[in-house]
Scaffold this active site. Structure first.
Site, PDB file in Angstrom:
ATOM      1  N   ASP A  29     -41.873  14.635  29.996  1.00  0.00           N
ATOM      2  CA  ASP A  29     -42.795  14.385  28.893  1.00  0.00           C
ATOM      3  C   ASP A  29     -44.157  14.990  29.233  1.00  0.00           C
ATOM      4  O   ASP A  29     -44.642  14.899  30.350  1.00  0.00           O
ATOM      5  CB  ASP A  29     -42.927  12.871  28.650  1.00  0.00           C
ATOM      6  CG  ASP A  29     -43.586  12.561  27.318  1.00  0.00           C
ATOM      7  OD1 ASP A  29     -42.882  12.042  26.428  1.00  0.00           O
ATOM      8  OD2 ASP A  29     -44.798  12.849  27.156  1.00  0.00           O
ATOM      9  N   GLY A  90     -43.947   4.008  16.658  1.00  0.00           N
ATOM     10  CA  GLY A  90     -44.544   4.931  17.622  1.00  0.00           C
ATOM     11  C   GLY A  90     -43.885   6.289  17.686  1.00  0.00           C
ATOM     12  O   GLY A  90     -44.261   7.103  18.536  1.00  0.00           O
ATOM     13  N   SER A  92     -43.462  10.000  17.130  1.00  0.00           N
ATOM     14  CA  SER A  92     -44.387  11.065  16.730  1.00  0.00           C
ATOM     15  C   SER A  92     -43.692  12.419  16.602  1.00  0.00           C
ATOM     16  O   SER A  92     -44.223  13.321  15.971  1.00  0.00           O
ATOM     17  CB  SER A  92     -45.546  11.164  17.728  1.00  0.00           C
ATOM     18  OG  SER A  92     -45.053  11.440  19.024  1.00  0.00           O
ATOM     19  N   HIS A  97     -34.874  11.642  20.383  1.00  0.00           N
ATOM     20  CA  HIS A  97     -35.037  11.819  21.834  1.00  0.00           C
ATOM     21  C   HIS A  97     -35.081  10.457  22.489  1.00  0.00           C
ATOM     22  O   HIS A  97     -35.648   9.511  21.952  1.00  0.00           O
ATOM     23  CB  HIS A  97     -36.305  12.606  22.174  1.00  0.00           C
ATOM     24  CG  HIS A  97     -37.539  12.049  21.539  1.00  0.00           C
ATOM     25  ND1 HIS A  97     -37.871  12.288  20.220  1.00  0.00           N
ATOM     26  CD2 HIS A  97     -38.505  11.241  22.030  1.00  0.00           C
ATOM     27  CE1 HIS A  97     -38.998  11.656  19.929  1.00  0.00           C
ATOM     28  NE2 HIS A  97     -39.408  11.006  21.011  1.00  0.00           N
TER      29      HIS A  97
HETATM   30  P1  AMP Z   1     -42.230   9.676  20.336  1.00  0.00           P
HETATM   31  O1  AMP Z   1     -43.684   9.252  20.175  1.00  0.00           O
HETATM   32  O2  AMP Z   1     -41.294   8.574  20.677  1.00  0.00           O
HETATM   33  O3  AMP Z   1     -41.796  10.496  19.152  1.00  0.00           O
HETATM   34  O4  AMP Z   1     -42.222  10.616  21.610  1.00  0.00           O
HETATM   35  C1  AMP Z   1     -42.604  11.953  21.564  1.00  0.00           C
HETATM   36  C2  AMP Z   1     -42.963  12.340  22.958  1.00  0.00           C
HETATM   37  O5  AMP Z   1     -42.953  13.746  23.048  1.00  0.00           O
HETATM   38  C3  AMP Z   1     -44.351  11.880  23.417  1.00  0.00           C
HETATM   39  O6  AMP Z   1     -44.215  11.035  24.552  1.00  0.00           O
HETATM   40  C4  AMP Z   1     -45.080  13.177  23.733  1.00  0.00           C
HETATM   41  O7  AMP Z   1     -45.908  13.053  24.864  1.00  0.00           O
HETATM   42  C5  AMP Z   1     -43.927  14.134  23.960  1.00  0.00           C
HETATM   43  N1  AMP Z   1     -44.192  15.541  23.689  1.00  0.00           N
HETATM   44  C6  AMP Z   1     -44.754  16.075  22.593  1.00  0.00           C
HETATM   45  N2  AMP Z   1     -44.793  17.420  22.698  1.00  0.00           N
HETATM   46  C7  AMP Z   1     -44.203  17.727  23.877  1.00  0.00           C
HETATM   47  C8  AMP Z   1     -43.937  18.947  24.553  1.00  0.00           C
HETATM   48  N3  AMP Z   1     -44.268  20.136  24.041  1.00  0.00           N
HETATM   49  N4  AMP Z   1     -43.321  18.884  25.755  1.00  0.00           N
HETATM   50  C9  AMP Z   1     -42.994  17.688  26.299  1.00  0.00           C
HETATM   51  N5  AMP Z   1     -43.220  16.503  25.711  1.00  0.00           N
HETATM   52  C10 AMP Z   1     -43.823  16.530  24.511  1.00  0.00           C
END
Ligand code: AMP
Length: 111
Positions: A29, A90, A92, A97
């Site tokens: 992450d 939460g 985003s 995933h």
């Molecule tokens: P969620 O908020 O459950 O949708 O998790 C999305 C996650 O993706 C967050 O923890 C972000 O930090 C992570 N994230 C977003 N963009 C990237 C990226 N380019 N590479 C790795 N992690 C990412």
């Protein structure tokens, strides 16, 4: 479709895969919330885990297989797996995933 995880899966955005199988990849992450914070991501695009279970159930199984393999490789004593579903919970990035979190005390109930 402008999906950041589809771009990581396809290699359009470079990433170091910690696991790659037939239907799933895993990578760190970007904004880790624990010493171990790995995202396990299906190659197929589905908005959330429930949609994934209907559209690509094999990928859902492989996600948990990858979690076990990654935990074993890192000799994690325990770990938490989380699917956020919907912005109110939460989420985003709207490509399903699994968060694999470990390496610190993880409180319950979660915030
Ligand atoms: P969620 O908020 O459950 O949708 O998790 C999305 C996650 O993706 C967050 O923890 C972000 O930090 C992570 N994230 C977003 N963009 C990237 C990226 N380019 N590479 C790795 N992690 C990412």
């Amino acid at each position: 479709m402008n999906c950041i995880f589809c771009k990581i899966v396809s290699g359009e955005i470079p990433s170091k895969f910690l696991y790659e199988g037939e239907r799933v990849v895993a990578f760190e992450d970007l904004n880790p919330q624990a010493p171990t914070h790995i995202l396990i991501v299906p190659k197929s695009h589905h908005e959330n885990a429930a949609d994934l279970s209907l559209g690509d159930p094999s990928a859902l199984l492989e996600i948990f297989k990858a979690a076990k393999q990654l935990a074993n490789e890192r000799e994690l004593e325990g770990y938490r797996t989380v699917f956020n579903t919907g912005a109110a919970a939460g989420q985003s990035v709207f490509h399903a995933h699994l968060h694999l979190l470990a390496g610190r005390a993880l409180g319950w109930p979660p915030g």
